[in-house]
Scaffold this motif. Structure first.
Motif, mmCIF file in Angstrom:
data_model
loop_
_atom_site.group_PDB
_atom_site.id
_atom_site.type_symbol
_atom_site.label_atom_id
_atom_site.label_comp_id
_atom_site.label_asym_id
_atom_site.label_seq_id
_atom_site.Cartn_x
_atom_site.Cartn_y
_atom_site.Cartn_z
ATOM 1 N N LEU A 60 0.849 -1.180 0.019
ATOM 2 C CA LEU A 60 0.062 -0.091 0.063
ATOM 3 C C LEU A 60 0.839 1.242 -0.022
ATOM 4 O O LEU A 60 0.597 2.301 -0.546
ATOM 5 N N LYS B 30 2.094 2.082 -3.462
ATOM 6 C CA LYS B 30 1.163 2.669 -4.229
ATOM 7 C C LYS B 30 1.010 4.092 -3.891
ATOM 8 O O LYS B 30 0.762 4.914 -4.856
ATOM 9 N N LEU B 31 1.087 4.307 -2.488
ATOM 10 C CA LEU B 31 0.947 5.622 -2.144
ATOM 11 C C LEU B 31 2.074 6.647 -2.581
ATOM 12 O O LEU B 31 1.805 7.658 -2.927
ATOM 13 N N MET C 153 -6.676 6.348 -3.199
ATOM 14 C CA MET C 153 -6.267 5.355 -2.247
ATOM 15 C C MET C 153 -7.200 4.741 -1.799
ATOM 16 O O MET C 153 -7.013 3.705 -0.914
ATOM 17 N N GLU D 213 -7.772 1.151 -2.463
ATOM 18 C CA GLU D 213 -6.542 0.442 -2.358
ATOM 19 C C GLU D 213 -6.701 0.086 -0.771
ATOM 20 O O GLU D 213 -6.256 -1.266 -0.315
ATOM 21 N N SER D 214 -6.921 0.859 0.001
ATOM 22 C CA SER D 214 -6.829 0.765 1.507
ATOM 23 C C SER D 214 -8.122 -0.353 1.885
ATOM 24 O O SER D 214 -7.815 -1.208 2.575
#
Length: 310
Positions: free
Chosen positions: A116, A119-120, A196, A199-200
């Motif tokens: 994650l 990605k962030l 995000m 994704e989270s």
């Protein structure tokens, strides 16, 4: 409970050998090309390993049946009741399984969090680039005007009224510039949160699914270990009235044990063959298994596992 005996695999698997030439030339230092294989992972990835696990379950079930039958027979004749784990054994097993659950969940969470964060970082980098580009465009409009006013305030002889007017214009331009940058920053922050959020959510869903699967696996592991702990105690001698039934169960256990041992040997031999093939293809001289010290080499585990699927 029978365990998969990894120790039956030699510590070194030779991919090939060579004969020394009859007229050797000058002595040359030779550094062997070494490979490494995780036998536990290879064994658990073998197509027949599920068959072994199923046999293991059947074996544990037969052991419990035999103990129950013998315990009931003894109880019927005034003997002790069927065996069970002591409260101390049960508590110790629960504590072990709980610690394993916590450890694996922490590791999985760290892995997913790292993904994650990656990605962030990518999203933040893209948005920072947009912010820099926007700032450059805004500065094209405002910086010349701001610079011009600052220059006038420093170089020209101005009356108090003129200086006050120029300072007000300068502050107004700076405030307008800062307001536009702040608005853009807020807009991009919202975009990052929007990007995000899925994704989270996906990370949390995957973590929840992993927890559910892990609990099921540990419940199964706990049942197997309880059976193993019971099976470790000496079998109660057969009682005459139940001797025939007990003999039949013992015969099934011995037969199943032989099948499991045969399957173990077949799996290990197949891994040896596949490892030798991969080692030859990669030009490796040796492949070490179950390395417990620091060693540098080519990990061939995944390549060997890939051979199972061919």
């Amino acid at each position: 409970m029978l365990r998969f005996l990894i120790l039956v695999v030699p510590a070194i698997l030779l991919a090939g050998c060579f004969n020394a030439p009859k007229n050797p030339g000058p002595k040359v230092t030779f550094t062997p090309k070494m490979g490494l294989i995780d036998m536990q992972k290879a064994i658990q990835s073998h197509p027949r390993y599920k068959d072994f696990q199923e046999m293991q379950k059947q074996y544990n079930t037969l052991v419990l049946k035999l103990k129950t039958a013998q315990g009931q027979a003894r109880a019927a004749n005034g003997g002790p009741a069927p065996q069970a784990l002591s409260s101390q054994q049960a508590a110790g097993l629960d504590e072990t399984l709980s610690a394993e659950f916590k450890s694996k969940m922490t590791a999985q969470q760290n892995t997913l969090q790292a993904q994650l964060n990656e990605k962030l970082t990518q999203v933040r980098s893209d948005l920072n680039k947009q912010m820099d580009e926007y700032k450059a465009e805004v500065d094209k409009t405002y910086q010349p005007q701001i610079f011009n006013l600052q220059l006038k305030l420093k170089t020209l002889r101005l009356s108090k009224e003129e200086m006050t007017s120029l300072q007000q214009q300068l502050e107004q331009l700076q405030n307008e510039r800062d307001a536009k940058l702040a608005a853009k920053q807020k807009e991009l922050q919202a975009k990052m949160n929007e990007a995000m959020a899925p994704e989270s959510k996906a990370m949390q869903t995957e973590l929840d699914q992993y927890a559910k699967q892990l609990r099921a696996e540990l419940d199964q592991e706990g049942a197997a270990k309880r059976a193993q702990m019971l099976a470790a105690a000496p079998l109660i001698p057969p009682v005459a009235p139940a001797a025939g039934a007990n003999d039949e169960l013992v015969g099934q256990l011995n037969s199943l044990k032989e099948q499991m041992q045969t399957l173990q040997e077949q799996i290990v031999q197949d891994i040896r063959d596949k490892t030798a093939k991969v080692a030859a293809e990669k030009g490796l001289d040796t492949v070490l298994t179950n390395v417990t010290v620091n060693a540098s080499g080519v990990d061939v585990t995944d390549a060997v596992i890939a051979e199972f699927k061919k």
